[in-house]
Write a protein that holds these residues in place. Structure first.
Motif, mmCIF file in Angstrom:
data_model
loop_
_atom_site.group_PDB
_atom_site.id
_atom_site.type_symbol
_atom_site.label_atom_id
_atom_site.label_comp_id
_atom_site.label_asym_id
_atom_site.label_seq_id
_atom_site.Cartn_x
_atom_site.Cartn_y
_atom_site.Cartn_z
ATOM 1 N N LEU A 22 6.624 -14.746 1.688
ATOM 2 C CA LEU A 22 7.797 -14.481 1.923
ATOM 3 C C LEU A 22 7.061 -13.920 2.723
ATOM 4 O O LEU A 22 5.975 -13.011 3.053
ATOM 5 C CB LEU A 22 7.927 -13.814 0.982
ATOM 6 N N LEU A 23 8.090 -13.502 3.804
ATOM 7 C CA LEU A 23 7.863 -12.397 4.853
ATOM 8 C C LEU A 23 8.735 -11.215 4.086
ATOM 9 O O LEU A 23 9.841 -11.265 4.228
ATOM 10 C CB LEU A 23 9.079 -12.679 6.443
ATOM 11 N N CYS A 24 7.657 -10.320 3.595
ATOM 12 C CA CYS A 24 8.041 -9.197 2.964
ATOM 13 C C CYS A 24 7.438 -7.859 4.110
ATOM 14 O O CYS A 24 6.630 -7.673 3.697
ATOM 15 C CB CYS A 24 8.130 -9.327 1.810
ATOM 16 N N HIS A 25 7.890 -6.841 4.199
ATOM 17 C CA HIS A 25 7.027 -4.989 4.293
ATOM 18 C C HIS A 25 7.137 -4.596 2.873
ATOM 19 O O HIS A 25 7.891 -3.701 2.586
ATOM 20 C CB HIS A 25 8.134 -3.926 5.341
ATOM 21 N N GLY A 26 6.032 -4.413 1.810
ATOM 22 C CA GLY A 26 6.115 -4.397 0.689
ATOM 23 C C GLY A 26 4.890 -3.471 1.461
ATOM 24 O O GLY A 26 4.836 -2.113 1.559
ATOM 25 N N GLY A 27 4.537 -3.016 -0.772
ATOM 26 C CA GLY A 27 3.931 -1.847 -0.928
ATOM 27 C C GLY A 27 2.279 -1.902 0.147
ATOM 28 O O GLY A 27 2.186 -2.825 0.442
ATOM 29 N N GLN A 28 1.384 -0.936 -1.289
ATOM 30 C CA GLN A 28 0.236 -0.835 -0.923
ATOM 31 C C GLN A 28 -0.453 -1.285 -1.398
ATOM 32 O O GLN A 28 -0.510 -0.223 -2.806
ATOM 33 C CB GLN A 28 -0.380 0.128 0.443
ATOM 34 N N GLY A 29 -2.261 -1.550 -2.054
ATOM 35 C CA GLY A 29 -2.716 -1.383 -3.118
ATOM 36 C C GLY A 29 -2.147 -2.115 -4.053
ATOM 37 O O GLY A 29 -2.338 -2.906 -4.105
ATOM 38 N N ASP A 30 -2.725 -1.488 -5.263
ATOM 39 C CA ASP A 30 -2.171 -2.266 -6.413
ATOM 40 C C ASP A 30 -0.507 -2.635 -6.219
ATOM 41 O O ASP A 30 0.183 -3.088 -7.597
ATOM 42 C CB ASP A 30 -2.625 -1.229 -8.223
ATOM 43 N N ASN A 31 0.476 -2.058 -5.661
ATOM 44 C CA ASN A 31 2.108 -2.415 -5.615
ATOM 45 C C ASN A 31 2.032 -3.038 -4.334
ATOM 46 O O ASN A 31 3.123 -2.989 -3.864
ATOM 47 C CB ASN A 31 2.104 -1.307 -5.724
ATOM 48 N N ASP A 32 1.948 -4.192 -3.914
ATOM 49 C CA ASP A 32 1.377 -5.454 -2.524
ATOM 50 C C ASP A 32 2.925 -5.664 -2.580
ATOM 51 O O ASP A 32 3.245 -5.524 -1.522
ATOM 52 C CB ASP A 32 0.523 -5.653 -2.986
ATOM 53 N N ASP A 33 3.592 -5.657 -3.745
ATOM 54 C CA ASP A 33 4.442 -6.516 -3.529
ATOM 55 C C ASP A 33 5.791 -5.789 -3.719
ATOM 56 O O ASP A 33 7.146 -5.837 -3.429
ATOM 57 C CB ASP A 33 4.636 -8.032 -4.377
ATOM 58 N N LEU A 34 5.967 -3.934 -3.583
ATOM 59 C CA LEU A 34 6.621 -3.224 -4.222
ATOM 60 C C LEU A 34 7.870 -3.160 -3.345
ATOM 61 O O LEU A 34 7.026 -3.397 -2.246
ATOM 62 C CB LEU A 34 6.310 -1.602 -5.081
ATOM 63 N N GLY A 35 8.577 -3.777 -3.408
ATOM 64 C CA GLY A 35 9.622 -4.002 -2.558
ATOM 65 C C GLY A 35 10.198 -5.043 -2.202
ATOM 66 O O GLY A 35 10.969 -5.520 -0.845
ATOM 67 N N CYS A 36 9.463 -6.026 -2.650
ATOM 68 C CA CYS A 36 9.700 -7.287 -1.879
ATOM 69 C C CYS A 36 10.617 -8.198 -3.556
ATOM 70 O O CYS A 36 10.697 -7.451 -4.067
ATOM 71 C CB CYS A 36 8.237 -8.409 -1.908
ATOM 72 N N VAL A 37 11.837 -9.093 -2.322
ATOM 73 C CA VAL A 37 13.142 -9.644 -3.331
ATOM 74 C C VAL A 37 12.781 -11.430 -2.869
ATOM 75 O O VAL A 37 12.428 -11.552 -2.273
ATOM 76 C CB VAL A 37 13.945 -8.516 -3.073
ATOM 77 N N VAL A 38 13.731 -11.530 -4.558
ATOM 78 C CA VAL A 38 13.994 -13.140 -3.907
ATOM 79 C C VAL A 38 13.776 -13.377 -3.141
ATOM 80 O O VAL A 38 13.946 -14.999 -2.578
ATOM 81 C CB VAL A 38 13.809 -13.868 -5.377
ATOM 82 N N TRP A 39 14.974 -13.128 -2.612
ATOM 83 C CA TRP A 39 16.225 -13.107 -1.261
ATOM 84 C C TRP A 39 15.085 -12.856 0.086
ATOM 85 O O TRP A 39 15.725 -13.382 0.817
ATOM 86 C CB TRP A 39 16.766 -13.093 -0.910
ATOM 87 N N ASP A 40 14.100 -12.268 0.231
ATOM 88 C CA ASP A 40 13.171 -12.158 1.304
ATOM 89 C C ASP A 40 12.965 -13.022 1.486
ATOM 90 O O ASP A 40 12.769 -14.890 1.276
ATOM 91 C CB ASP A 40 12.193 -11.636 1.218
ATOM 92 N N ARG A 41 12.628 -14.085 3.214
ATOM 93 C CA ARG A 41 12.238 -14.892 4.049
ATOM 94 C C ARG A 41 11.364 -15.740 4.019
ATOM 95 O O ARG A 41 10.262 -15.126 3.729
ATOM 96 C CB ARG A 41 13.049 -14.698 5.601
ATOM 97 N N PRO A 42 11.313 -16.977 2.900
ATOM 98 C CA PRO A 42 10.255 -17.098 3.327
ATOM 99 C C PRO A 42 9.258 -17.770 4.653
ATOM 100 O O PRO A 42 9.904 -17.662 5.944
ATOM 101 C CB PRO A 42 10.420 -19.179 2.503
ATOM 102 N N LEU A 43 7.663 -17.874 4.493
ATOM 103 C CA LEU A 43 7.218 -17.664 6.067
ATOM 104 C C LEU A 43 7.641 -19.290 7.110
ATOM 105 O O LEU A 43 7.876 -19.212 8.032
ATOM 106 C CB LEU A 43 5.998 -18.654 5.837
#
Length: 206
Positions: A36-57
């Motif tokens: 997914l194309l997502c502006h997520g978190g960092q470190g141990d929370n890399d995917d924080l902020g990503c949601v299922v309806w974010d656009r796929p690559l």
């Protein structure tokens, strides 16, 4: 959360030729993990902020492909830098799958297309166009030993502002303190240089 208001197609139409894509291997709308194309978190929370309806690559790559395939754009080149946040070969292989399916070798500058002794950033626009390719992928992210990845995605060749880096606040502070571009003319003239602002339309820090 998105960093940009304009679509990738519209950014290309407005003149952008280098795009950075943040890639997360995360649960998508098909209830399966995808890139997914997502502006997520960092470190141990890399995917924080990503949601299922974010656009796929693949959808983002399709926008770029469609622009390049339009009449009159045969000599346009897109440089796509991939910043990946997956932590195993599944994400790497899925990324490759999207690149192959959407663009394929007919569009992507492959490792074997680069003349011996050169890197992609050493090539002129004309040299790239003469290969028949229009897309250059580059990344400094971990590819977990998937050797085929380096056939498609070149090692990162876009660096930060000489003597500063890439963070916008650092760059702003340096210029406020008298940073002189003339002291780094050679670096600016001979290298790809980037600076980034990690803010989104939701706020300056996220």
């Amino acid at each position: 959360f998105p960093n940009q208001i304009y679509s990738m197609y519209d950014q290309m139409r407005l003149g952008t030729r280098v795009l950075e894509l943040d890639l997360h291997y995360f649960l998508g709308t098909t209830f399966k993990k995808d890139i997914l194309l997502c502006h997520g978190g960092q470190g141990d929370n890399d995917d924080l902020g990503c949601v299922v309806w974010d656009r796929p690559l693949n959808e983002g790559l399709e926008e770029i492909r469609d622009f390049l395939n339009e009449d009159g754009n045969e000599n346009e080149i897109a440089i796509l830098t991939l910043e990946s946040y997956y932590d195993d070969t599944n994400g790497v292989n899925r990324t490759l799958e999207h690149i192959k399916n959407v663009m394929g070798e007919s569009m992507v500058l492959m490792k074997d297309d680069v003349p011996a002794g050169k890197n992609p950033d050493d090539m002129t626009n004309r040299e790239v166009i003469e290969t028949g390719k229009q897309v250059i992928f580059t990344s400094g992210s971990n590819y977990y030993g998937v050797d085929e990845y380096r056939d498609w995605v070149h090692p990162q060749f876009i660096g930060g502002v000489p003597g500063i880096g890439t963070a916008q606040n650092d760059i702003r502070e340096a210029f406020a303190n008298g940073y002189d571009c003339d002291d780094h003319t050679s670096s600016f003239n001979n290298n790809f240089v980037r600076n980034n602002n990690d803010g989104t339309k939701y706020g300056p820090f996220y």
